[in-house]
Write a protein that holds these residues in place. Sequence first.
Motif, short mmCIF file in Angstrom:
data_model
loop_
_atom_site.label_atom_id
_atom_site.label_comp_id
_atom_site.label_asym_id
_atom_site.label_seq_id
_atom_site.Cartn_x
_atom_site.Cartn_y
_atom_site.Cartn_z
N ASN A 155 0.78 -1.24 -0.06
CA ASN A 155 -0.10 -0.07 0.04
C ASN A 155 0.82 1.16 -0.08
N THR A 158 -0.64 8.50 1.74
CA THR A 158 -0.11 9.74 2.04
C THR A 158 -0.87 10.02 3.49
N TYR A 159 0.09 10.05 4.41
CA TYR A 159 -0.27 10.42 5.90
C TYR A 159 0.79 11.57 6.35
N ARG A 160 0.40 12.42 7.07
CA ARG A 160 1.58 13.39 7.50
C ARG A 160 2.42 12.90 8.78
N GLN A 172 -0.15 10.44 11.29
CA GLN A 172 -1.39 10.47 11.66
C GLN A 172 -1.94 9.52 10.51
N ILE A 174 -5.07 7.88 10.23
CA ILE A 174 -6.48 7.89 10.35
C ILE A 174 -7.17 6.50 10.31
N LYS A 177 -7.67 3.85 7.67
CA LYS A 177 -6.94 4.03 6.51
C LYS A 177 -6.24 2.54 6.15
N ASP A 178 -5.81 2.58 4.85
CA ASP A 178 -5.26 1.14 4.57
C ASP A 178 -3.88 0.69 5.33
N SER A 209 -1.00 7.99 -4.11
CA SER A 209 -1.19 7.61 -2.65
C SER A 209 -2.25 8.31 -1.94
N SER A 210 -2.45 9.46 -2.34
CA SER A 210 -3.60 10.16 -1.81
C SER A 210 -5.02 10.06 -2.23
N THR A 211 -5.13 8.99 -2.79
CA THR A 211 -6.59 8.66 -3.34
C THR A 211 -7.07 7.35 -2.68
N LEU A 212 -8.24 7.64 -2.41
CA LEU A 212 -8.93 6.27 -1.78
C LEU A 212 -9.33 5.33 -2.72
N GLU A 219 -1.47 0.75 -5.01
CA GLU A 219 -1.36 2.02 -5.69
C GLU A 219 -0.15 1.95 -6.63
N THR A 309 -3.17 19.77 -1.55
CA THR A 309 -4.02 18.97 -0.87
C THR A 309 -5.58 19.12 -1.49
C1 LIG Z 1 -1.19 16.36 1.58
C2 LIG Z 1 -1.92 15.31 2.12
C3 LIG Z 1 -1.95 14.61 3.48
C4 LIG Z 1 -2.72 14.07 4.02
N1 LIG Z 1 -2.39 13.71 5.28
C5 LIG Z 1 -3.28 12.44 5.70
C6 LIG Z 1 -2.99 12.21 7.07
O1 LIG Z 1 -2.21 12.69 7.89
N2 LIG Z 1 -3.65 11.04 7.56
C7 LIG Z 1 -4.45 10.31 6.82
O2 LIG Z 1 -5.06 9.37 7.51
N3 LIG Z 1 -4.85 10.82 5.46
C8 LIG Z 1 -4.17 11.90 5.05
N4 LIG Z 1 -4.43 12.52 3.79
C9 LIG Z 1 -5.45 11.65 2.86
C10 LIG Z 1 -4.91 10.43 2.51
O3 LIG Z 1 -3.71 10.40 1.72
C11 LIG Z 1 -6.00 9.60 1.58
O4 LIG Z 1 -7.23 9.28 2.53
C12 LIG Z 1 -5.62 8.34 0.90
O5 LIG Z 1 -6.51 7.53 0.57
C13 LIG Z 1 -4.79 7.39 2.14
O6 LIG Z 1 -4.26 6.09 1.47
P1 LIG Z 1 -4.76 4.66 1.88
O7 LIG Z 1 -6.30 5.09 1.03
O8 LIG Z 1 -3.85 3.79 0.97
O9 LIG Z 1 -5.10 4.51 3.33
C14 LIG Z 1 -3.81 13.16 3.01
C15 LIG Z 1 -3.74 13.53 1.86
C16 LIG Z 1 -2.71 14.72 1.25
C17 LIG Z 1 -3.20 14.99 -0.09
#
Ligand SMILES: Cc1cc2nc3c(=O)[nH]c(=O)nc-3n(C[C@H](O)[C@H](O)[C@H](O)COP(=O)(O)O)c2cc1C
Length: 486
Positions: A155, A158-160, A172, A174, A177-178, A209-212, A219, A309
């Motif tokens: 997987n 994108t997580y901060r 972070q 959440i 998340k995957d 990576s920032s797409t659900l 990805e 974002t």
């Molecule tokens: C710049 C940016 C920062 C993000 N930060 C977070 C974060 O800190 N925690 C989080 O859970 N999702 C964050 N997201 C949203 C996730 O990237 C998004 O939900 C993504 O689908 C997560 O990957 P996953 O589906 O593989 O879990 C962020 C998105 C962007 C564009």
Amino acid sequence: MAYRDLREFIERLDAEGQLRRITREVDWNLELGHVAKINEQRQGPALLFENVKGYPGQSVFTSAFTSKERVALGLEMPTETRFLEIARSWVGRIADKRIPPVVVPTGPVKENILTGSEADLYKLPAPWFYPNDGGRYIGTACYLISRNLETGRLNLGTYRVMIIDGQTAGIQLIKAKDSEIDLRGYGAAGKPMPVALVIGGDPVLFLCSSTLFPLTESEYDIAGALSNRPVDVVRAETSDLLVPAAAEIVIEGEIEFGKTLPEGPFGEYPGYYTGAGAVEREFLKVKTITHRNRPILWSTTVGKPVTDTHMIMGINRTASLWNDLQNMKIPGIVGVYGPPAAAGRMLAIIQVKQMYHGHSTQVGLAAFASVTGNYGLKTVILVDEDIDPENLDEVMYALAFRYQPERGTQILRRGRSTPLDPSLPIETRYMTSRVILDTCIPYEWEQKPMPIAMDDALTQRIKDNWDLYFGEGAAAREAAAALAQR
Ligand SMILES: Cc1cc2nc3c(=O)[nH]c(=O)nc-3n(C[C@H](O)[C@H](O)[C@H](O)COP(=O)(O)O)c2cc1C
């Protein structure tokens, strides 16, 4: 052709007049983030900070995707491409295709391998963005790679990520998340989860990576399909993870389920802090850092719209909601638009060609039931096929003149929310209500409102002879005609 790495993308931006190199010395401590933010408020170009105080030979890249034009370039489309067309192309490129990554023996990301005390996060120019942030954020335009213990799926999410000390970074993740679900698997097996935090590579990797995407999908395979080329990957140094061969920086380490440290706060994309202070979160224990020579740290300011974002989520949530509705085989979906100002995810406008009784209601309900819409989508505005969802003036027109509150409003009481939504009390942020605002003219009406139309033949004639009215010399001709009549 896909971009081999971030550097090729930066060169392309430069060639298109979409990049500004900042050679003046800039402090990573607030100054860099503030310059980037003010530039974004002025709708400026992407920025490459080439002289960060205390970090010779390294650069920080910001504001890559704060404009639709640069998102188009990231996906190798002309800058003038409409938002809806970018999303439509995204949907088309990945509809039936997956291209898995290819393992190569080595790559530029292995040019420097730092281990032991050398693997120090403070060696990288991580910015401190806003005064009330909890620390320096090494991970904003980044992605975390993890492997699912049961299925082996890799997987990219994108997580901060905030630096806690040289070898520790709070993250972070959440709930649900995957990677967080992957982590639960390692927790159940009593093992730490190997991870790689990546910065750089083909920008499409960051867009993905920032797409659900569904939990089961990697990805890497989707990015391959979007770029129509496999991603070159190399083995990580400390685990069996695969990382992009041309990444700028890879931070390898482990996360242990249930172990937490204070992280944040961070100026998040709704324009507010999630809470007053730091929150206990999982953290990454660093083992090794690999990086290219003269590495580029890609960052984003996050904060109030419109930042990377918002623009990225605008595109990717629009595309994935559209894709979900397509997969649900609901007919008549003409267009989908998640406006960047709403981070593409809190509000969606869906254009429907109505074909049967209750069709538009079905579309609204389906949007909320979809993988994408189920998470955090609060408002769906439904418009008829003659209203362009990307044109907010037309949407306002539909809301003003077609929407009837009693008939067109449906409230759903309970749905999954993002905990970052400041419209909810902080203790109850995992659940939200939702609303459908249906502006469509009811399908069942025998007598629909009669639209005003112009005479087609006359319209065409006037358009064909436009210069007679407005072209150069029109005023002189008018004056001459007036004189002749005297
Ligand atoms: C710049 C940016 C920062 C993000 N930060 C977070 C974060 O800190 N925690 C989080 O859970 N999702 C964050 N997201 C949203 C996730 O990237 C998004 O939900 C993504 O689908 C997560 O990957 P996953 O589906 O593989 O879990 C962020 C998105 C962007 C564009």
